[in-house]
Design an enzyme around this catalytic site. Structure first.
Site, mmCIF file in Angstrom:
data_model
loop_
_atom_site.group_PDB
_atom_site.id
_atom_site.type_symbol
_atom_site.label_atom_id
_atom_site.label_comp_id
_atom_site.label_asym_id
_atom_site.label_seq_id
_atom_site.Cartn_x
_atom_site.Cartn_y
_atom_site.Cartn_z
ATOM 1 N N LYS A 181 29.052 19.401 -37.905
ATOM 2 C CA LYS A 181 29.770 18.517 -36.987
ATOM 3 C C LYS A 181 30.545 17.426 -37.718
ATOM 4 O O LYS A 181 31.742 17.232 -37.483
ATOM 5 C CB LYS A 181 28.731 17.883 -36.062
ATOM 6 C CG LYS A 181 29.291 17.205 -34.882
ATOM 7 C CD LYS A 181 28.209 16.978 -33.837
ATOM 8 C CE LYS A 181 26.834 16.715 -34.424
ATOM 9 N NZ LYS A 181 26.706 15.459 -35.133
ATOM 10 N N ASP A 184 31.136 10.949 -31.988
ATOM 11 C CA ASP A 184 30.363 11.793 -32.894
ATOM 12 C C ASP A 184 28.892 11.527 -32.591
ATOM 13 O O ASP A 184 28.391 10.437 -32.842
ATOM 14 C CB ASP A 184 30.717 11.387 -34.332
ATOM 15 C CG ASP A 184 29.960 12.207 -35.361
ATOM 16 O OD1 ASP A 184 29.318 13.203 -34.988
ATOM 17 O OD2 ASP A 184 30.036 11.842 -36.546
ATOM 18 N N ASN A 217 31.344 27.925 -35.582
ATOM 19 C CA ASN A 217 31.673 27.405 -36.919
ATOM 20 C C ASN A 217 31.030 28.263 -38.021
ATOM 21 O O ASN A 217 30.143 29.057 -37.756
ATOM 22 C CB ASN A 217 31.209 25.942 -37.002
ATOM 23 C CG ASN A 217 31.775 25.250 -38.224
ATOM 24 O OD1 ASN A 217 32.864 25.587 -38.695
ATOM 25 N ND2 ASN A 217 31.042 24.282 -38.752
ATOM 26 N N ILE A 246 32.400 30.577 -39.629
ATOM 27 C CA ILE A 246 32.761 31.981 -39.425
ATOM 28 C C ILE A 246 33.007 32.649 -40.781
ATOM 29 O O ILE A 246 32.848 33.867 -40.923
ATOM 30 C CB ILE A 246 33.995 32.083 -38.484
ATOM 31 C CG1 ILE A 246 34.168 33.490 -37.899
ATOM 32 C CG2 ILE A 246 35.276 31.627 -39.158
ATOM 33 C CD1 ILE A 246 33.254 33.829 -36.759
ATOM 34 N N ASP A 247 33.336 31.845 -41.796
ATOM 35 C CA ASP A 247 33.514 32.392 -43.157
ATOM 36 C C ASP A 247 32.210 32.982 -43.690
ATOM 37 O O ASP A 247 32.225 33.924 -44.474
ATOM 38 C CB ASP A 247 34.040 31.301 -44.102
ATOM 39 C CG ASP A 247 33.178 30.040 -44.074
ATOM 40 O OD1 ASP A 247 32.960 29.486 -42.970
ATOM 41 O OD2 ASP A 247 32.713 29.604 -45.152
ATOM 42 N N LEU A 298 -9.094 -9.933 -19.619
ATOM 43 C CA LEU A 298 -9.815 -8.730 -20.038
ATOM 44 C C LEU A 298 -11.024 -8.484 -19.142
ATOM 45 O O LEU A 298 -11.475 -9.382 -18.436
ATOM 46 C CB LEU A 298 -10.296 -8.889 -21.488
ATOM 47 C CG LEU A 298 -9.201 -8.974 -22.551
ATOM 48 C CD1 LEU A 298 -9.802 -9.428 -23.876
ATOM 49 C CD2 LEU A 298 -8.529 -7.615 -22.701
ATOM 50 N N GLY A 356 -14.646 -8.477 -18.196
ATOM 51 C CA GLY A 356 -15.736 -9.317 -18.680
ATOM 52 C C GLY A 356 -15.294 -10.703 -19.101
ATOM 53 O O GLY A 356 -16.073 -11.483 -19.660
ATOM 54 N N SER A 359 -5.152 -6.395 -14.581
ATOM 55 C CA SER A 359 -3.677 -6.329 -14.515
ATOM 56 C C SER A 359 -3.040 -6.540 -15.883
ATOM 57 O O SER A 359 -2.436 -7.570 -16.157
ATOM 58 C CB SER A 359 -3.128 -7.326 -13.493
ATOM 59 O OG SER A 359 -3.675 -8.616 -13.658
#
Lengths: 307, 621
Positions: free
Chosen positions: B25, B98, B153, B155-156, B456, B458, B529
């Site tokens: 790319k 790109d 791409n 292709i060669d 927390l 407790g 929470s």
């Protein structure tokens, strides 16, 4: 009475770029508490200012202009700056880093890297903090330099104006994320999608004033590191045996005069400049001495807070 | 090829390239820049030097180095962000997005696709259609790209074989038939050597189609936006003086003329266009893409975020809708969690009420899901904080697109595309009763509010809340307690302790607490929470001053030592999963109304501190 438009229409390409930039500029005015437009006097700043004037017509742009003055700009730039501010009727703030002045920092005495850091980068941060701006427009374009190709249109800066490439927000559609917290800010680049060609084509189409230094003229210059440096005042020390000569030169980019290379040219009108640019084989940044240190140098400067 | 004059008056083409790591790319884009002679001598000198340092092509110039920008990716040899490149030919100007091809960078591809009208999808001729080819094509289709170039791409490397090319094209066309593309143009090419990129290759005599550049120069990608219904999102109200009130914005679709009848979509207020103002003078007519300022004949209430439309072509106005959501944040999307949505020029709270299904971007299969993680795509129901004018994204890329932003980090977390409004939103209206919250509160002499104890397990939340409630009760205040353990036996018995369920648990409790406040009571809520977002969500349900966050700050070591229910011991032994403070996070409040530090103090002492805070807020107790 409202006037009806009689001006020749822009090409579809320029019209689209113009509309996109106007949208970006309006967005900043609507979304931020205290924006400012950085005005660096060059052609890109000139185009950006012109777009801002168009965006808010028939009113004035709801923000001031600000110039960070390193005290080493061409004299013609400063005269042009003051003339433009008066002509457009906007507030112009000028800031110079007082610490840098006290320390005697300059491009010749301190070298370009330290001068840029202290008198441009640090000075800009000082000015933004001093006035409490939360958004600042800059005229940078993505086509200027490789690391700019990935810059966002709304570029997020953390506390202390830090730029972290990995903290940048994805930009989808035109839905810009303008939310920031105290101490954070956004740099906005309305010309992101313009090329150097577009800028000059637009300057011509819209008849935008530019600093005469862009046009070729006989000027006193000396050859330094393969480029022509203009002797703009008597602060430029001449080497032994070096005498300024008059040459037909012009500038493709403008900055601190000892750091801005001129090119030999006969282009004395806008159409000449455009023709010359289309035939050019070097990028406009070639004249800028600060970029050539090493390949990734712009990215480094940006991390440090350079525009 | 010469580029020494300005391009003809053809519309700028924005396209993106997508391909996998080794599809070539960056080389293709480097080739386009190089062949259109936009590589300047100084830039070329720099990359020739770099090719020896980082390059992968031996002594040849590595064209990929022209486009791989940031230092980090230069060193890793990969592209990690969207880069925009510019080139032009005598016929047209181009902007190329790109975008990287790795799976983890789906968000970058979507970003590039959101601004593009055509995509070049690279396929390695040796490998054919791969999973990533499907992924790229699906994302392009989802983001509304209708025109595709399939660049076969390298292709060669298959000896310019026509059979190979035909087989790959056949595979692609079969697979892509369900993606709704308008045009698919397959081209055999070699980006490295330039075959069929800008000039026709002598190596593929069997190929009679255009080169890539010829195709890009000629392709018509216009969406005929001017023919669509008129949509004008108001961006900024321009009031330079008392005589002028204009609405500035960019026309998203359609066209408008002075004198045309219009309405404001959300409010239904009607007027006519008085003037179409620009800096270059008034226009008789304007259309999609133009940035203008409209004035109306009547004094109509219009603000940023409103959309001006024609009376006969109104968009749906809904606060609930369905659509696709592409998640882009490291922190997963949880249904029920509140985000900020930007749609058009409106910012409003928004949450996903349910994920209808998640789409596997590789197979296009639909799966059930309870969250969306980074780079996942889901089809979801959304609930917004206010009714908004919307169009399906397939019909309008401006009024049908939105982003979701994390309320705490402000990161752009999700990209959404509206599919359709949900009817329930338009048919359910809030009932207004004569006896309201103030009346109920007055009757019992109360100032209703929520005391939200967080901390927390407790830490002492329930113990302190219990003492506070007793004191309030004795002072004649009507109270009610909602406690984590108690609601989980009833209201929330179907929920567990995963992040998703914790979000839903707090959402329900928040809604119940709101009802009690509406009934005029002081509600004491004791919930771990753990997430800031949910506490913020409950705060948002209530009026200013009605939510009092009490952070019961007990260090985890002390909680473990106390361990009144023996839960920490079990969690540490691995018998309880997702236990806050052990293997699930607790996000401490940043700015609670009251911070109660418990170490070294009695519960009565702590409760007294809460009661003092209540007295300061005008509660007699």
């Amino acid at each position: 009475m409202p006037s009806t438009s009689t001006k020749a229409p822009l090409t579809p390409h320029l019209a689209r770029l113009e509309a996109e930039s106007i949208g970006i500029i309006r967005e900043v005015a609507a979304a931020f508490r205290k924006p400012v437009m950085l005005y660096s006097i060059g052609k890109d700043s000139g185009v950006m200012l012109h777009l801002a004037l168009k965006a808010f017509a028939p009113g004035k742009p709801p923000f001031p202009l600000m110039h960070v003055d390193t005290l080493w700009k061409f004299r013609e730039m400063i005269a042009f700056r003051d003339m433009m501010a008066k002509q457009v009727g906007m507030e112009l703030l000028v800031h110079t880093n007082p610490d840098g002045v006290a320390r005697g920092i300059g491009p010749i005495a301190s070298g370009s890297a330290l001068h840029t850091q202290v008198m441009k980068t640090d000075a800009l941060k000082q000015a933004l903090d001093k006035f409490g701006f939360d958004a600042a427009f800059g005229g940078a374009r993505r086509d200027e330099e490789k690391s700019r190709a990935k810059e966002r249109i709304f570029s997020f800066r953390g506390p202390g104006h830090s730029w972290d490439p990995r903290a940048q927000r994805p930009e989808l559609w035109s839905l810009f994320n303008t939310r920031i917290r105290d101490g954070e800010s956004i740099r906005v680049f309305p010309l992101s999608n313009w090329t150097e060609y577009d800028v000059w084509d637009y300057v011509l189409a819209e008849d935008i004033p530019v600093v005469p230094l862009y046009f070729a003229k006989q000027r006193p210059v000396v050859k330094r590191s393969g480029t022509w440096i203009m002797v703009d005042d008597d602060r430029l020390p001449l080497n032994a045996g070096e005498t300024p000569e008059m040459r037909m030169v012009r500038f493709r980019t403008l900055g601190c005069y000892p750091l801005s290379g001129a090119v030999e040219s006969e282009a004395a009108t806008l159409p000449d400049i455009i023709a010359e640019m289309r035939a050019a084989r070097t990028s406009e940044r070639q004249g800028r001495l600060i970029d050539t240190d090493e390949d990734a140098s712009m990215e480094k400067k940006k991390r440090e807070g350079y525009f | 090829m010469t580029h020494h004059r300005a391009p003809e008056n053809r519309e700028l083409l924005r396209f993106l390239t997508c391909g996998s790591v080794d599809d070539g790319k960056s080389t293709l884009i480097g080739r386009l820049l190089y062949d259109s002679q936009l590589i300047f001598e100084d830039t070329l000198a720099a990359i020739t030097k770099d090719s020896r340092k980082h390059g992968t092509t031996g002594d040849d110039i590595d064209l990929a180095l022209l486009v791989d920008g940031l230092e980090a990716e230069r060193q890793q040899g990969i592209t990690i962000d969207v880069a925009y490149r510019f080139f032009q030919t005598p016929k047209r100007a181009f902007i190329v997005a790109d975008t990287p091809g790795h799976e983890q960078y789906t968000r970058n591809m979507a970003t590039g696709a959101s601004g593009a009208s055509l995509a070049v999808i690279l396929i390695d001729a040796r490998k054919g259609v791969l999973t990533q080819t499907r992924r790229h094509s699906y994302i392009c289709s989802l983001l509304g790209i209708r025109d595709i170039v399939v660049a076969v791409n390298k292709i060669d490397l298959v000896n310019f074989s026509e059979d190979t090319f035909d087989r790959i094209v056949g595979d692609y066309v079969t697979f892509a038939s369900e993606l709704g593309f308008r045009s698919v143009m397959p081209i055999p090419m070699s980006a490295r050597y330039g075959d069929n990129v800008t000039s026709k290759s002598g190596n593929t005599p069997w190929y009679h189609g255009p080169t890539l550049v010829e195709h890009l120069e000629g392709v018509d990608v216009s969406q005929d936006l001017g023919a669509k219904p008129f949509r004008f999102p108001v961006q900024w109200v321009n009031r330079p003086n008392l005589d002028f009130r204009g609405f500035a914005g960019t026309i998203a679709s359609g066209r408008i003329a002075a004198g045309d009848q219009v309405i404001v979509a959300a409010s239904g207020k009607a007027s006519r266009i008085a003037r179409i103002v620009t800096a270059d003078g008034d226009l008789p007519v304007a259309e999609a893409g133009q940035a203008v300022t409209l004035t109306l004949e009547d004094e109509v209430d219009v603000a940023r975020g409103d959309i001006i439309v024609r009376p006969a072509e109104r968009p749906a106005v809904a606060d609930q809708f369905a659509g696709h959501l592409l998640w882009m944040d490291e922190e997963a999307m949880l249904p029920g969690r509140s985000y900020l949505m930007r749609i058009g020029n409106v910012w409003t709270p928004c949450s996903v009420t349910s994920i209808r299904h998640r789409v596997d971007v590789n197979t296009l299969e639909e799966h059930a899901a309870r969250r969306l993680s980074l780079n996942e795509i889901g089809f979801c129901n959304f609930s917004a904080g206010q009714p908004i004018p919307i169009d399906p994204y397939a019909e309008n890329r401006t009024t049908g697109a939105f982003i979701l932003v994390d309320r705490f980090t402000n990161r752009t977390a999700g990209a959404g595309m509206v599919a359709f409004p949900l009817r329930r939103a338009s048919n359910i209206h809030h009932e207004h009763f004569t006896v309201d919250k103030a009346a109920r509160a007055a009757l019992v002499g109360n100032k209703p509010m929520v005391l939200w104890f967080t901390g927390l397990s407790g830490s002492g939340k329930s113990t302190i809340a219990n003492i506070v409630e007793l004191a309030l009760h004795r002072a004649g205040r009507q109270t009610y307690s909602l406690d984590g353990d108690n609601v989980r036996h009833g209201l929330c018995r179907d929920l567990g302790f995963t992040a998703e369920d914790r979000v839903e648990n707090i959402r329900r409790v928040g809604e119940v607490a709101k009802l009690f406040v509406d009934a005029g009571m002081i509600v004491l809520c004791s919930f771990i929470s753990p997430f800031r977002a949910e506490r913020q969500m409950v705060r948002g349900l209530l009026a200013e001053g009605e939510f009092v966050e009490v952070f019961v700050d007990t260090p985890i070591e002390a909680c473990i030592q106390r361990d009144p229910k023996g839960l920490y011991a079990k969690a540490q032994a691995g018998q309880i999963k997702n236990f806050t403070g052990i293997d699930s996070p607790y996000e401490a409040p940043e700015d609670p109304e009251l911070l109660v530090r418990t170490p070294g103090r009695t519960p009565e002492d702590c409760a007294a501190e809460v009661l003092a805070q209540l007295r300061a807020r005008g509660i007699g107790c």
